[in-house]
Design a protein around this motif. Structure first.
Motif, PDB file in Angstrom:
ATOM      1  N   VAL A 154      41.059 -52.052  27.205  1.00 61.07           N
ATOM      2  CA  VAL A 154      42.096 -51.569  26.291  1.00 61.07           C
ATOM      3  C   VAL A 154      42.181 -52.473  25.067  1.00 61.07           C
ATOM      4  CG1 VAL A 154      44.558 -51.068  26.032  1.00 61.07           C
ATOM      5  CG2 VAL A 154      43.398 -50.493  28.168  1.00 61.07           C
ATOM      6  N   ILE A 155      42.117 -53.798  25.286  1.00 57.42           N
ATOM      7  CA  ILE A 155      42.207 -54.749  24.166  1.00 57.42           C
ATOM      8  C   ILE A 155      41.006 -54.577  23.229  1.00 57.42           C
ATOM      9  CG2 ILE A 155      42.209 -57.199  23.567  1.00 57.42           C
ATOM     10  CD1 ILE A 155      43.717 -57.728  26.143  1.00 57.42           C
ATOM     11  N   ARG A 156      39.806 -54.417  23.789  1.00 55.59           N
ATOM     12  CA  ARG A 156      38.627 -54.230  22.937  1.00 55.59           C
ATOM     13  C   ARG A 156      38.745 -52.926  22.147  1.00 55.59           C
ATOM     14  NH1 ARG A 156      35.940 -56.466  27.609  1.00 55.59           N
ATOM     15  NH2 ARG A 156      35.081 -58.524  27.098  1.00 55.59           N
ATOM     16  N   GLY A 157      39.295 -51.870  22.774  1.00 57.39           N
ATOM     17  CA  GLY A 157      39.511 -50.622  22.049  1.00 57.39           C
ATOM     18  C   GLY A 157      40.500 -50.801  20.914  1.00 57.39           C
ATOM     19  N   MET A 158      41.598 -51.552  21.152  1.00 57.50           N
ATOM     20  CA  MET A 158      42.587 -51.802  20.103  1.00 57.50           C
ATOM     21  C   MET A 158      41.956 -52.550  18.927  1.00 57.50           C
ATOM     22  SD  MET A 158      45.824 -52.868  22.529  1.00 57.50           S
ATOM     23  CE  MET A 158      46.800 -53.426  21.132  1.00 57.50           C
ATOM     24  N   GLU A 159      41.093 -53.541  19.232  1.00 61.67           N
ATOM     25  CA  GLU A 159      40.460 -54.307  18.156  1.00 61.67           C
ATOM     26  C   GLU A 159      39.479 -53.442  17.368  1.00 61.67           C
ATOM     27  OE1 GLU A 159      38.801 -57.882  19.734  1.00 61.67           O
ATOM     28  OE2 GLU A 159      40.765 -58.843  19.989  1.00 61.67           O
ATOM     29  N   SER A 160      39.095 -52.301  17.950  1.00 69.43           N
ATOM     30  CA  SER A 160      38.243 -51.346  17.228  1.00 69.43           C
ATOM     31  C   SER A 160      39.066 -50.187  16.674  1.00 69.43           C
ATOM     32  CB  SER A 160      37.160 -50.811  18.182  1.00 69.43           C
ATOM     33  OG  SER A 160      36.332 -51.851  18.649  1.00 69.43           O
ATOM     34  N   ASP A 161      40.406 -50.358  16.644  1.00 68.72           N
ATOM     35  CA  ASP A 161      41.335 -49.342  16.143  1.00 68.72           C
ATOM     36  C   ASP A 161      41.284 -48.054  16.969  1.00 68.72           C
ATOM     37  OD1 ASP A 161      42.542 -50.710  13.870  1.00 68.72           O
ATOM     38  OD2 ASP A 161      40.538 -50.646  12.994  1.00 68.72           O
ATOM     39  N   ASP A 162      40.977 -48.189  18.253  1.00 65.64           N
ATOM     40  CA  ASP A 162      40.994 -47.049  19.170  1.00 65.64           C
ATOM     41  C   ASP A 162      42.132 -47.283  20.163  1.00 65.64           C
ATOM     42  OD1 ASP A 162      40.625 -44.971  20.879  1.00 65.64           O
ATOM     43  OD2 ASP A 162      38.677 -45.635  21.649  1.00 65.64           O
ATOM     44  N   PHE A 163      43.236 -46.558  19.991  1.00 67.03           N
ATOM     45  CA  PHE A 163      44.418 -46.757  20.826  1.00 67.03           C
ATOM     46  C   PHE A 163      44.569 -45.653  21.871  1.00 67.03           C
ATOM     47  CE2 PHE A 163      45.178 -48.748  16.742  1.00 67.03           C
ATOM     48  CZ  PHE A 163      45.641 -50.009  17.092  1.00 67.03           C
ATOM     49  N   SER A 164      43.523 -44.866  22.090  1.00 65.95           N
ATOM     50  CA  SER A 164      43.615 -43.737  23.020  1.00 65.95           C
ATOM     51  C   SER A 164      43.798 -44.197  24.461  1.00 65.95           C
ATOM     52  CB  SER A 164      42.369 -42.868  22.903  1.00 65.95           C
ATOM     53  OG  SER A 164      41.189 -43.639  23.201  1.00 65.95           O
ATOM     54  N   ALA A 165      43.273 -45.377  24.803  1.00 61.53           N
ATOM     55  CA  ALA A 165      43.384 -45.864  26.185  1.00 61.53           C
ATOM     56  C   ALA A 165      44.732 -46.497  26.489  1.00 61.53           C
ATOM     57  CB  ALA A 165      42.263 -46.878  26.466  1.00 61.53           C
ATOM     58  N   CYS A 166      45.611 -46.583  25.473  1.00 60.03           N
ATOM     59  CA  CYS A 166      46.920 -47.217  25.683  1.00 60.03           C
ATOM     60  C   CYS A 166      47.869 -46.325  26.478  1.00 60.03           C
ATOM     61  CB  CYS A 166      47.561 -47.585  24.344  1.00 60.03           C
ATOM     62  SG  CYS A 166      46.668 -48.870  23.440  1.00 60.03           S
ATOM     63  N   GLY A 167      47.588 -45.013  26.529  1.00 64.81           N
ATOM     64  CA  GLY A 167      48.465 -44.113  27.265  1.00 64.81           C
ATOM     65  C   GLY A 167      49.550 -43.495  26.424  1.00 64.81           C
ATOM     66  N   GLY A 168      49.400 -43.462  25.122  1.00 62.75           N
ATOM     67  CA  GLY A 168      50.402 -42.864  24.242  1.00 62.75           C
ATOM     68  C   GLY A 168      50.916 -43.853  23.216  1.00 62.75           C
ATOM     69  N   ASN A 169      51.598 -43.318  22.183  1.00 62.36           N
ATOM     70  CA  ASN A 169      52.071 -44.163  21.084  1.00 62.36           C
ATOM     71  C   ASN A 169      53.113 -45.181  21.541  1.00 62.36           C
ATOM     72  OD1 ASN A 169      50.413 -42.653  19.503  1.00 62.36           O
ATOM     73  ND2 ASN A 169      52.021 -41.478  18.485  1.00 62.36           N
ATOM     74  N   PHE A 170      53.955 -44.786  22.495  1.00 63.31           N
ATOM     75  CA  PHE A 170      54.997 -45.713  22.970  1.00 63.31           C
ATOM     76  C   PHE A 170      54.358 -46.972  23.561  1.00 63.31           C
ATOM     77  CE2 PHE A 170      57.561 -47.338  26.451  1.00 63.31           C
ATOM     78  CZ  PHE A 170      58.766 -47.584  25.814  1.00 63.31           C
ATOM     79  N   TYR A 171      53.353 -46.778  24.447  1.00 62.60           N
ATOM     80  CA  TYR A 171      52.702 -47.931  25.060  1.00 62.60           C
ATOM     81  C   TYR A 171      51.821 -48.673  24.064  1.00 62.60           C
ATOM     82  CZ  TYR A 171      54.316 -45.875  29.413  1.00 62.60           C
ATOM     83  OH  TYR A 171      55.106 -45.379  30.409  1.00 62.60           O
ATOM     84  N   ALA A 172      51.241 -47.958  23.099  1.00 63.94           N
ATOM     85  CA  ALA A 172      50.421 -48.628  22.094  1.00 63.94           C
ATOM     86  C   ALA A 172      51.264 -49.628  21.298  1.00 63.94           C
ATOM     87  CB  ALA A 172      49.793 -47.595  21.163  1.00 63.94           C
ATOM     88  N   ARG A 173      52.500 -49.230  20.928  1.00 63.07           N
ATOM     89  CA  ARG A 173      53.377 -50.170  20.197  1.00 63.07           C
ATOM     90  C   ARG A 173      53.636 -51.414  21.039  1.00 63.07           C
ATOM     91  NH1 ARG A 173      55.782 -45.142  19.331  1.00 63.07           N
ATOM     92  NH2 ARG A 173      55.716 -44.388  17.167  1.00 63.07           N
TER      93      ARG A 173
END
Length: 251
Positions: free
Chosen positions: A31-50
């Protein structure tokens, strides 16, 4: 730079690997590697991404709010607050059963009857027993032949006094640098989780046990149950510690 590029750059400047950030935030490395690539799909939604953005930003030592604001602007804005009326008003009215007031008159009459009966029984016992006291006994002087009551021996001043056992666990920290700390009490109850800056001081108390995860060894100075134990794990990585009421052990 984008949100992911900022997180990756600041993580490297803080000297942390993705694995270390994952351990401190409890977010999976993928999930962290996806976030660093601006991919927040694995976070489980915008609420969890924040929430993930805030957790990672605090661990690497930067302000999360500008990144969260940028995320909201790119994903439809921040969630609208829910009014207190909509959150707490029940869908159906809840019927309340009217409670009858206590019959205090009957209770007082019963208590008075018990007192009267007890007085009568006491008087009968006193008269029927033909209790007689001599003048000497009434005056407090024992009659001849009556053994003197033994007095308890005074406590010796040299008797050892057992030290009272501790009833709580107390842990105090003073941050020596910017460091992430997670503290849990009895039954895993969360007491604190966040970043301490150099000079910050915190203190926690629990009944039986306090567990700690310190992001960087030597990052804090600890006092456990009133005793300074120094800076655990100096020069090492993540530290996992646990203390109870008997710590630190007597030398």
């Amino acid at each position: 730079m984008s949100i992911g590029e900022t997180l990756a750059q600041e993580r490297r400047q803080a000297g942390l690997s993705v694995t270390q950030v994952s351990l401190q935030t409890r977010i999976r490395e993928t999930v962290i590697r996806g976030m660093e690539s601006d991919d927040f799909s694995a976070c489980g939604g915008n609420f969890y991404a924040r929430g993930h953005i805030r957790s990672v930003a605090r661990v690497i030592g930067i302000d999360p709010e500008p990144l969260v604001s940028e995320f909201d602007a790119a994903h439809g804005g921040a969630p609208q607050p829910v009014s207190a009326t909509a959150a707490f008003e029940p869908e159906r009215p809840i019927p309340f059963r009217e409670r009858r007031s206590a019959n205090w008159s009957a209770a007082m009459a019963l208590a008075l009857a018990v007192v009267v009966i007890a007085g009568v029984v006491q008087a009968v016992r006193h008269d029927g027993g033909h209790e007689r006291h001599t003048a000497r006994q009434v005056a407090g002087t024992p009659s001849p032949g009556t053994p003197k009551p033994t007095q308890p021996a005074p406590a010796k001043s040299t008797d050892p006094v057992a030290a009272a056992p501790r009833t709580t666990v107390e842990v105090e920290v003073i941050a020596k640098r910017t460091v992430w700390v997670n503290v849990r009490g009895d039954k895993g109850k969360a007491l604190y989780s966040g970043v301490l800056r150099s000079g910050d001081q915190k203190k926690w108390t629990a009944k039986k046990k306090i567990s700690m995860v310190i992001g960087i060894g030597g990052g804090v100075r600890l006092t456990v149950n009133g005793k300074d134990i120094g800076t655990p794990g100096k020069g090492k990585g993540v530290q996992r510690l646990s203390f109870d009421r008997n710590d630190p052990a007597a030398a």
